[in-house]
Design an enzyme around this catalytic site. Structure first.
Site, PDB file in Angstrom:
ATOM      1  N   CYS A   1      39.914 -28.699  86.837  1.00 30.39           N
ATOM      2  CA  CYS A   1      40.901 -29.681  87.287  1.00 30.39           C
ATOM      3  C   CYS A   1      40.816 -29.878  88.808  1.00 30.39           C
ATOM      4  O   CYS A   1      39.810 -30.373  89.301  1.00 30.39           O
ATOM      5  CB  CYS A   1      42.290 -29.256  86.834  1.00 30.39           C
TER       6      CYS A   1
ATOM      7  N   HIS B   1      41.233 -27.460  80.831  1.00 30.60           N
ATOM      8  CA  HIS B   1      41.648 -26.117  81.241  1.00 30.60           C
ATOM      9  C   HIS B   1      41.303 -25.078  80.165  1.00 30.60           C
ATOM     10  O   HIS B   1      42.131 -24.797  79.289  1.00 30.60           O
ATOM     11  CB  HIS B   1      43.163 -26.085  81.473  1.00 30.60           C
TER      12      HIS B   1
ATOM     13  N   GLU C   1      41.271 -21.932  80.564  1.00 29.62           N
ATOM     14  CA  GLU C   1      42.130 -20.764  80.776  1.00 29.62           C
ATOM     15  C   GLU C   1      43.471 -20.894  80.064  1.00 29.62           C
ATOM     16  O   GLU C   1      44.193 -19.897  79.913  1.00 29.62           O
ATOM     17  CB  GLU C   1      42.349 -20.533  82.279  1.00 29.62           C
TER      18      GLU C   1
END
Length: 226
Positions: free
Chosen positions: A86, A195, A197
């Site tokens: 991002c 993302h 994560e």
């Protein structure tokens, strides 16, 4: 393998990265300030999502001048793994570590949802545990995530197998050629808007991002031991 998660003013996914690597994967990971002037002793570096100071000018345009970025560039030049998600992806393009730029979403709106992706290249440090052309789903959360590059650069990315992730079924931000993530020519720098994560534990409803970090740890450790 020791990993640095860079913390910029406004970062909000630094904790997500730290927990994904440290708590879930058991990696040796530290938070490192954007003011740090050395990354000695680290084998990989992560640039998190969120926001960085100066985003009002252009996302990542000021953060790329943070003191720590000289060390990030140095690590990239040394062939060590560098990852940005991002806002981290935006900073990598502004720093010249990846080609192209991220512009405002075509909708002119912030987009936050889970999207389907295609793993275009599974022969990288970050994607070796995926299958080629595998369909996965990862969250996105951005307003400036539309990938743009000139035609020559786009063709080079395709020819050099630098396109790693592509939006599948839908294009949530207008990225050219549905590009969601790319590497540099050497393959040790990865930037992506989704993302991973945020998709590493079943309690989150999705574990499709976990194999990215497992790939990194497995391949990164192999490089350390060479």
């Amino acid at each position: 393998m020791k990993i640095a998660v860079i913390v910029f003013p406004g970062s909000n996914c630094d904790v997500d990265l730290f927990e994904a690597l440290g708590t879930v994967c058991g990696a040796d990971v530290d938070y490192v300030s954007h003011k740090a002037e050395s990354l000695d002793g680290y084998d990989a570096v992560m640039l998190p999502g969120g926001f960085s100071y100066g985003d009002y000018l252009r996302s990542g345009a000021i953060a790329r001048f943070a003191p720590v970025m000289k060390e990030v560039v140095k690590m990239a030049d040394e062939g060590k793994p560098v990852f940005g998600t991002c806002n981290g992806f935006q900073i990598l393009t502004e720093a010249g570590l990846l080609p192209g730029a991220l512009k405002r979403n075509d909708s002119q709106k912030f987009v936050c949802k889970t999207v389907p992706l295609e793993v275009v290249n599974n022969q990288t440090l970050f994607t070796s545990q995926y299958q080629e052309h595998e369909r996965i789903a990862l969250p996105i959360a951005h307003a400036d995530g539309s990938y743009y590059a000139d035609l020559k650069t786009l063709d080079e990315l395709e020819a050099n197998h630098q396109v790693v992730f592509r939006y599948a079924e839908e294009n949530p931000n207008g990225s050219l050629r549905n590009i969601a993530g790319i590497t540099n020519k050497r393959g040790n720098v990865l930037g992506m808007m989704p993302h991973p994560e945020r998709a590493v534990e079943a309690i989150l409803g999705n574990t499709d991002g976990l194999r990215l970090f497992k790939s990194l740890l497995q391949n990164g450790q192999a490089k350390v031991e060479e």
